[in-house]
Design an enzyme around this catalytic site. Structure first.
Site, PDB file in Angstrom:
ATOM      1  N   SER A 298       0.862  -1.183   0.000  1.00 51.22           N
ATOM      2  CA  SER A 298       0.000   0.000   0.000  1.00 51.22           C
ATOM      3  C   SER A 298       0.893   1.225   0.000  1.00 51.22           C
ATOM      4  O   SER A 298       2.069   1.144   0.369  1.00 51.22           O
ATOM      5  CB  SER A 298      -0.884   0.006   1.256  1.00 51.22           C
ATOM      6  OG  SER A 298      -1.483   1.260   1.474  1.00 51.22           O
TER       7      SER A 298
ATOM      8  N   TYR B 157      -1.766  -0.675  10.338  1.00 52.08           N
ATOM      9  CA  TYR B 157      -1.783  -0.832   8.880  1.00 52.08           C
ATOM     10  C   TYR B 157      -0.459  -0.386   8.267  1.00 52.08           C
ATOM     11  O   TYR B 157       0.122  -1.084   7.415  1.00 52.08           O
ATOM     12  CB  TYR B 157      -2.936  -0.029   8.288  1.00 52.08           C
ATOM     13  CG  TYR B 157      -3.270  -0.397   6.860  1.00 52.08           C
ATOM     14  CD1 TYR B 157      -3.900  -1.602   6.567  1.00 52.08           C
ATOM     15  CD2 TYR B 157      -2.969   0.463   5.813  1.00 52.08           C
ATOM     16  CE1 TYR B 157      -4.215  -1.939   5.258  1.00 52.08           C
ATOM     17  CE2 TYR B 157      -3.281   0.135   4.504  1.00 52.08           C
ATOM     18  CZ  TYR B 157      -3.904  -1.063   4.223  1.00 52.08           C
ATOM     19  OH  TYR B 157      -4.204  -1.406   2.925  1.00 52.08           O
TER      20      TYR B 157
END
Length: 271
Positions: free
Chosen positions: A128, A141
């Site tokens: 990501s 995350y």
């Protein structure tokens, strides 16, 4: 024609990648945690829980028995999460580490012997933009996605003598059902993440097209959209500006968290 396995292939970016690989004439095995799922014509489907080493062993056996090996492994399965460090629970940390990081580790470990034996192969790990830039209120995350980037870079060097290439994919927010996987105690941050995902102008298919182009070029770092690229370049080349932006986000979150809440009586009066 390549032999391709995609995890998380039942929805979102995984489904978009499966469809594009099929359209280009490749042999594709779409996998996901569900026992059954629809796959595009030309693709096959198999249940694979990335948290289960036995499922990975079975996937390796299937590829060897049916295809004689594998050319491209796409470790794409993952969940969305996030939260302030003192709000998000350790159970949620354990969950996202096990799926988003260790799920990729298990996939790489399972198929590396196949690639070494073949002296060929391409590992594609979906990380990501959060693996490259690290906004506040996203500790878990950011951490797992940065781990995927680090793992990918390590393997790009480690497996190079065996003819194996590695790519890591780092998109920003795009429209998908990823928000449905958000759990955890920090519901305010979860709601913010959902809004960013659902309001993005980018689609999974647009991201998939750019990912496939990067795979064809055997790029290590695939940044498939402009916002992710700008954020990464800002951090690299304009660090003071990047720091100011991140701290403004944190300050706004502090102000929201510390704002006086209306009393129950006042709320009832407003109604």
């Amino acid at each position: 024609m390549s032999r391709v396995l995609v995890t998380g292939g039942a929805s979102g970016l995984g489904a978009a990648l499966v469809a594009r690989f099929v359209a280009e004439g490749h042999q594709v095995l779409s996998t996901d945690v569900a026992a059954e799922s629809a796959a595009p014509d030309g693709a096959q489907y198999r249940q694979l829980n990335v948290r289960d080493a036995a499922d990975w062993d079975a996937a390796v056996a299937w590829c060897e028995e049916n295809w004689g090996g594998l050319d491209i492994l796409v470790n794409n399965a993952g969940i969305a999460t996030g939260g302030r460090i003192d709000v998000e629970s350790l159970d949620e940390w354990d969950r996202v580490v096990d799926i988003n990081l260790m799920g990729v580790v298990r996939g790489c470990r399972a198929f590396t012997p196949v690639f070494k034996k073949q002296r060929s192969g391409h590992i594609v790990n979906t990380a990501s933009a959060a693996g490259l830039v690290h906004p506040p209120m996203m500790s878990s995350y950011n951490t797992v996605k940065a781990g995927v980037v680090a793992l990918s870079e390590t393997l790009s060097h480690e497996l190079h003598p065996y003819g194996v290439t590695v790519s890591v994919v780092c998109p920003s927010f795009f429209r998908t059902n990823l928000a449905d996987s958000i759990q955890g105690d920090d519901t305010e941050m979860g709601a913010s993440a959902r809004r960013l995902i659902e309001k993005s102008p980018r689609t999974a298919d647009e991201i998939a097209a750019n990912v496939i182009a990067g795979i064809k070029k055997q790029q290590f770092l695939i940044i498939p959209d402009r916002p992710a690229l700008l954020a990464w370049r800002t951090k690299r080349f304009a660090r003071p500006l990047y720091d100011r932006q991140m701290r403004k986000i944190a300050a706004r979150a502090r102000d929201r968290a510390e704002a006086p809440q209306p009393s129950a009586e006042a709320a009832a009066g407003e109604r």
